[in-house]
Design a protein around this motif. Sequence first.
Motif, PDB file in Angstrom:
ATOM      1  N   GLN A  11      -6.309  -5.254  10.072  1.00  0.00           N
ATOM      2  CA  GLN A  11      -4.914  -4.484   9.575  1.00  0.00           C
ATOM      3  C   GLN A  11      -3.701  -5.342   9.535  1.00  0.00           C
ATOM      4  N   LEU A  12      -3.793  -6.558  10.105  1.00  0.00           N
ATOM      5  CA  LEU A  12      -2.622  -7.272  10.036  1.00  0.00           C
ATOM      6  C   LEU A  12      -2.655  -8.331   8.763  1.00  0.00           C
ATOM      7  N   SER A  13      -3.732  -8.377   8.261  1.00  0.00           N
ATOM      8  CA  SER A  13      -4.242  -9.547   7.151  1.00  0.00           C
ATOM      9  C   SER A  13      -5.051  -8.781   5.914  1.00  0.00           C
ATOM     10  N   GLN A  14      -4.313  -8.837   4.978  1.00  0.00           N
ATOM     11  CA  GLN A  14      -5.068  -8.323   3.539  1.00  0.00           C
ATOM     12  C   GLN A  14      -4.658  -9.137   2.323  1.00  0.00           C
ATOM     13  N   SER A  15      -5.787  -9.291   1.566  1.00  0.00           N
ATOM     14  CA  SER A  15      -5.785 -10.075   0.385  1.00  0.00           C
ATOM     15  C   SER A  15      -4.560  -9.655  -0.344  1.00  0.00           C
ATOM     16  N   ASN A  16      -3.617 -10.628  -0.626  1.00  0.00           N
ATOM     17  CA  ASN A  16      -2.409 -10.486  -1.793  1.00  0.00           C
ATOM     18  C   ASN A  16      -1.377  -9.589  -1.090  1.00  0.00           C
ATOM     19  N   ARG A  17      -1.310  -9.278   0.120  1.00  0.00           N
ATOM     20  CA  ARG A  17      -0.100  -8.776   0.647  1.00  0.00           C
ATOM     21  C   ARG A  17       0.245  -9.463   1.954  1.00  0.00           C
ATOM     22  N   VAL A  18       1.565  -9.142   2.019  1.00  0.00           N
ATOM     23  CA  VAL A  18       2.290 -10.182   3.173  1.00  0.00           C
ATOM     24  C   VAL A  18       2.828  -8.993   4.329  1.00  0.00           C
ATOM     25  N   LYS A  19       2.168  -9.317   5.674  1.00  0.00           N
ATOM     26  CA  LYS A  19       2.498  -8.416   6.670  1.00  0.00           C
ATOM     27  C   LYS A  19       2.219  -7.118   6.366  1.00  0.00           C
ATOM     28  N   PRO A  20       1.166  -6.666   5.864  1.00  0.00           N
ATOM     29  CA  PRO A  20       0.633  -5.281   5.574  1.00  0.00           C
ATOM     30  C   PRO A  20       1.121  -4.421   6.485  1.00  0.00           C
ATOM     31  N   PHE A  21       1.035  -4.447   7.613  1.00  0.00           N
ATOM     32  CA  PHE A  21       0.806  -3.414   8.660  1.00  0.00           C
ATOM     33  C   PHE A  21       2.599  -3.221   8.897  1.00  0.00           C
ATOM     34  N   LEU A  22       3.215  -4.401   8.961  1.00  0.00           N
ATOM     35  CA  LEU A  22       4.741  -4.049   9.367  1.00  0.00           C
ATOM     36  C   LEU A  22       5.118  -3.591   8.082  1.00  0.00           C
ATOM     37  N   THR A  23       5.081  -3.977   6.905  1.00  0.00           N
ATOM     38  CA  THR A  23       5.360  -3.310   5.837  1.00  0.00           C
ATOM     39  C   THR A  23       5.225  -1.900   5.708  1.00  0.00           C
ATOM     40  N   ASP A  24       3.902  -1.606   6.123  1.00  0.00           N
ATOM     41  CA  ASP A  24       3.531  -0.066   5.980  1.00  0.00           C
ATOM     42  C   ASP A  24       4.239   0.699   6.954  1.00  0.00           C
ATOM     43  N   THR A  25       4.690   0.077   8.070  1.00  0.00           N
ATOM     44  CA  THR A  25       5.135   0.990   9.258  1.00  0.00           C
ATOM     45  C   THR A  25       6.674   1.226   8.777  1.00  0.00           C
ATOM     46  N   PHE A  26       7.504   0.249   8.295  1.00  0.00           N
ATOM     47  CA  PHE A  26       8.683   0.391   7.901  1.00  0.00           C
ATOM     48  C   PHE A  26       9.170   0.272   6.450  1.00  0.00           C
ATOM     49  N   PRO A  27       8.537   0.985   5.450  1.00  0.00           N
ATOM     50  CA  PRO A  27       8.589   0.675   4.353  1.00  0.00           C
ATOM     51  C   PRO A  27       9.993   1.075   3.779  1.00  0.00           C
ATOM     52  N   GLN A  28      10.755   2.045   4.418  1.00  0.00           N
ATOM     53  CA  GLN A  28      12.098   2.475   3.915  1.00  0.00           C
ATOM     54  C   GLN A  28      13.350   1.231   3.974  1.00  0.00           C
ATOM     55  N   HIS A  29      12.801   0.337   4.681  1.00  0.00           N
ATOM     56  CA  HIS A  29      13.838  -0.710   4.926  1.00  0.00           C
ATOM     57  C   HIS A  29      13.586  -1.884   3.959  1.00  0.00           C
ATOM     58  N   LEU A  30      12.604  -1.742   3.040  1.00  0.00           N
ATOM     59  CA  LEU A  30      12.407  -2.769   2.127  1.00  0.00           C
ATOM     60  C   LEU A  30      12.277  -2.479   0.784  1.00  0.00           C
ATOM     61  N   THR A  31      12.767  -3.311  -0.202  1.00  0.00           N
ATOM     62  CA  THR A  31      12.616  -3.107  -1.646  1.00  0.00           C
ATOM     63  C   THR A  31      10.878  -3.518  -2.098  1.00  0.00           C
ATOM     64  N   ASP A  32      10.654  -3.127  -3.316  1.00  0.00           N
ATOM     65  CA  ASP A  32       9.317  -3.547  -3.575  1.00  0.00           C
ATOM     66  C   ASP A  32       9.211  -5.118  -3.717  1.00  0.00           C
ATOM     67  N   ARG A  33       9.989  -5.679  -4.049  1.00  0.00           N
ATOM     68  CA  ARG A  33       9.958  -7.084  -4.190  1.00  0.00           C
ATOM     69  C   ARG A  33      10.099  -7.923  -2.935  1.00  0.00           C
ATOM     70  N   LEU A  34      10.856  -7.287  -1.809  1.00  0.00           N
ATOM     71  CA  LEU A  34      10.951  -8.043  -0.620  1.00  0.00           C
ATOM     72  C   LEU A  34       9.529  -7.659   0.165  1.00  0.00           C
ATOM     73  N   LYS A  35       9.032  -6.726  -0.224  1.00  0.00           N
ATOM     74  CA  LYS A  35       7.786  -6.427   0.733  1.00  0.00           C
ATOM     75  C   LYS A  35       6.577  -7.457   0.379  1.00  0.00           C
ATOM     76  N   ASN A  36       6.576  -8.137  -0.695  1.00  0.00           N
ATOM     77  CA  ASN A  36       5.583  -8.970  -1.283  1.00  0.00           C
ATOM     78  C   ASN A  36       5.916 -10.412  -1.667  1.00  0.00           C
ATOM     79  N   ARG A  37       7.083 -10.813  -1.168  1.00  0.00           N
ATOM     80  CA  ARG A  37       7.682 -12.017  -1.239  1.00  0.00           C
ATOM     81  C   ARG A  37       7.083 -13.044  -0.522  1.00  0.00           C
TER      82      ARG A  37
END
Length: 646
Positions: free
Chosen positions: A539-565
């Motif tokens: 759940q912490l590591s997924q292909s082509n995603r950066v920190k997926p568990f953290l970004t899925d928990t707090f999506p409201q604080h991040l723009t789409d570009r910041l989620k995957n930079r």
Amino acid sequence: MCGITGYLWTSGKRPPTQQTVDRMTDRLVHRGPDGRGVHRIEHDDGSGIALGHRRLSIIDLDSGHQPMTNEDRTVWITFNGEIYNYRELRDGLESRGHQFRTNSDTETIVHLYEEYGDDCVAHLRGMFAFAIWDDRKRRLLLARDRMGQKPLVYFQTDDRLIFASELKSILAAGDVPSEIRPQAIDEYFLYGYIPHPGTIYQNICKLPPAHIATWQNGRFSVRQYWKPDQVPDANASPESLREDLRDALDESVRLRLRSDVPLGSFLSGGIDSTIITGCMQSQSQSTVQSYSIGFADPRYDESEFAAEAAVHLGTQHHRMMVQPDSLDVLDKLVQHFDEPFGDSSAVPTYYLSELTRQHLTVAMTGDGGDELFCGYDRYPTIDATKRFDALPAAIRRLVTGPWVGLIPGRSEKSIGRRLRHRLRLLGRPLEERYLNWATGSPPSMRRQIYRDDFSASIDGEASEAFVANLMSMTSGMTPGMTPGMTPGIRAMRTDAGSYLPCDLLAKVDITSMAHSLECRSPFLDHHVVEAAYRIPFDQLSQSNRVKPFLTDTFPQHLTDRLKNRSKMGFSVPLDRWFRGDLRDYSRDCLLASDATCHQFLSVDAIENLLNEHDDGAWNHGGRIWSLMFFESWGQFAKQDQAVEAA
């Protein structure tokens, strides 16, 4: 945030003079410019203790002076840090009859000690290093926070115990030997830092994170007081894990918003700092002040992402574009670190702290996010090796056999050299693989720069044991025996016990305290750490995603570009510096006839390394920086010792 120091002596030891104690205390003035205090206790048998304190006022500005005592003056404390749940603890203590004279978090620790003794540390949520003297028992308690945010060093012999926030304060006592520990030099060139419990000096130690030390009747002991459950919870649903993390981090931020002075955040535009700033903004009644720095070199400039995050979150953002004066800042860093420290990201952190302190006294940071939520590429890389380890032994031996040495390629960027190196690593135990990926400095590489006599005096495997032992002790079991303890999880846990406290947190503490700035790290609240440790690696590591568990928990604080930079890191252009403006200076510094590093390092090897970098064959920028810091530290230490002796 503050600086603490102390000198305990037995009846057979000549007491330190008041001038000595004052000197030890005032060597920490940068950590506490708002006030100073010294308290001295002398007993009829000639024994005693002196406690010193330099104060940076954050909470209870008027009455929180230290050293502080209880009602009958039998328990004394000198304290560095912040206890974020002090109000809740105070309510419980008052209900048990404890009477408070101040509104400070420091007094809360005193009464907790009266109530629980050494176990007082179990009740604290915060970052801390403190000393408590119990005069009735003639007993000293030293304690350091769970994750190692605040430093504590000590020197101990049969007749005295000296402690402080920084080495410079202990050395200022005047009766502490400053003999260099040779093994520490090898540790430095391996890790870029000197790991606890050692220091650069032979007989001065660091108290490890999550440990307490006690002294009584000449007996000194150290023990660990906290160790979280290492094993992820494979049975918990992702939704429940996200809810637990969300609750823990929101509460952690809420507690860290308590301050009687202006407070803001470091905002790089990375996932960690953006989420922390977002949590702050959602709980703050006013606009959060955020801070970042930018560099002219686009490879190292995150200011565009910081600006995007600030607009998205609605903060009042402050940005400073800097052109680092590398020579000036190197000298300043050497003076503050007290021992060799090779992480060049101390340069931008120093500048960011300087900028922020012009406006604030307290700043939130995203420290710990990478180690808790799989922020480094090496975690999924090492986790993937479990598939190779599952192959039959005959196939593994074939893939990593002697033929690997025939693969051509010698230059740094050669595909053949990299392939050869990685195949050889696959043939090594997990601990050795990880150590190489985490440090990149095996014994053979380090020995290339050592003098023969120095090389013979050290044990390279002993230096590597610090990280190797941490990984081998992760949960005390092997992945096959413990479901969920994958190589990636074990690497993350190892970093949390080594790279995080010894490098990242040491860097932030020293560079921020150089400017009398307090940094708070909500991810490092032990409730957040325990919630993060329950999350399985898949759940912490997924292909082509950066920190997926953290970004899925707090999506409201991040723009789409910041989620995957992709992670940029906080660094400086060392490769360019040492081929440009610093080329001649680095040679003059490292090849000078009176260079202190020549006691340990080969002049020919250093010159060869500089030539390889200059020719572009290899990028030795990081190694040259480590050499420069080591040499500059050696020169400064020699001068400083001469001044102290005078």
